[in-house]
Design an enzyme around this catalytic site. Structure first.
Site, PDB file in Angstrom:
ATOM      1  N   LYS A  67       0.823  -1.207   0.000  1.00 20.33           N
ATOM      2  CA  LYS A  67       0.000   0.000   0.000  1.00 20.33           C
ATOM      3  C   LYS A  67       0.863   1.266   0.000  1.00 20.33           C
ATOM      4  CE  LYS A  67      -3.575   2.736   0.386  1.00 20.33           C
ATOM      5  NZ  LYS A  67      -4.487   2.745   1.544  1.00 20.33           N
ATOM      6  N   LYS A 102      11.557  12.956 -25.526  1.00 17.39           N
ATOM      7  CA  LYS A 102      11.258  14.024 -26.487  1.00 17.39           C
ATOM      8  C   LYS A 102      10.193  14.961 -25.931  1.00 17.39           C
ATOM      9  CE  LYS A 102       8.422  13.095 -29.851  1.00 17.39           C
ATOM     10  NZ  LYS A 102       7.289  14.038 -29.566  1.00 17.39           N
TER      11      LYS A 102
END
Length: 284
Positions: free
Chosen positions: A171, A247
């Site tokens: 968790k 990019k």
């Protein structure tokens, strides 16, 4: 079967517990707010005045309270679960707690021949309302099997993560992603706002596309985080993801620089994306 118990009827606990009102041998509930308990009694549940009383009536008991201190009080307090639990009882802690808490409580509970599982949930109030929570369970195989049928009443995914404590560690990793993503969303909004973009429309776009692509979970398909060998089938896929991401991150950072918007998470992502995906170039 025997009755099941539920302690902590808050925003998430209440809808979880409501799914157990149909449990064949009944539901026993406790909360510090009598008016909340009264609504469950109207629905057919039995009220208990303390965790100890819950334990006297149920042998699988869920605990969904706020933090470690409240969990400790519910389990170990003078009127706590261990004061009333019979041998063989399973205590399931759904609260998000420290990694050491459940193992320590499990050691104490073992002295009473009681089992503890840490079983935190993910999906929030919406998931609880839909009975579609994910639950990550740490505990013995026997304790897990005792709980699984109960959990399936309010969960859409039940995972046995490992020994006691494993559910909590799972968790914490999941929530690390969750809240880092929130921070990244805030950073993206600052860039969009400076660019003159409608933030509500951007949010709509993000929710729509994440529902299609799966968001960050879409890349979480490997067994480990080691760097990939170029011969691995995943390498070309994740290398392409890395190149496209680098990019686009570079373009976003260029825009941020022009607009005077600091993007520290974007800079970190550009630096670490390839490594995180396991496709860093050796000469990088």
């Amino acid at each position: 079967m025997s009755a099941v118990g539920f302690i902590g009827l808050g925003q998430i606990g209440a809808p979880m517990a409501r799914k157990l009102l149909t449990w064949p041998d009944g539901l026993v509930v406790h909360d510090v707010r009598p008016e909340v308990v009264a609504k469950f009694v109207e629905g057919g549940a039995r009220a208990a005045t303390s965790p100890k009383e819950v334990a006297r009536q149920a042998d699988v008991i869920s605990v969904m309270v706020r933090d470690d201190a409240q969990v400790e009080e519910v389990v170990c307090g003078p009127d706590g679960l261990l004061a009333g639990a019979a041998e063989g009882t399973v205590l399931a802690i759904h609260s998000t707690i420290g990694e050491d808490t459940a193992p320590r409580l499990a050691e104490l509970a073992a002295l009473h021949r009681v089992s503890v599982v840490d079983a935190p949930v993910s999906g929030g109030a919406v998931g609880a309302d839909r009975a579609d929570l994910a639950v990550m369970v740490g505990g013995s195989e026997d304790a897990f099997n005792r709980c699984a049928d109960v959990f399936e009443h309010w969960a859409g995914l039940v995972v046995h993560a490992g020994e006691v404590g494993a559910g909590t560690r799972c968790k914490l990793a999941r929530n690390l992603l969750h809240f880092v993503a929130f921070t990244a969303a805030a950073e993206a909004q600052r860039l969009a706002e400076a660019s003159g973009i409608d933030l509500r429309e951007l949010g709509e776009i993000v929710r729509h596309t994440d529902a299609i692509t799966g968001g960050p979970g879409a890349i979480m398909l490997r067994d480990d985080t080691a760097q990939l060998d170029p011969s691995d089938n995943w390498y070309p896929i994740l290398r392409n993801v890395s190149e496209l991401g680098e990019k686009d991150l570079a373009l976003a950072l260029r825009l941020g620089e022009r607009l005077g918007v600091e993007l520290p998470l974007g800079q970190r992502a550009l630096r670490d994306l390839a490594v995180g995906l396991g496709v860093a170039k050796e000469d990088a």
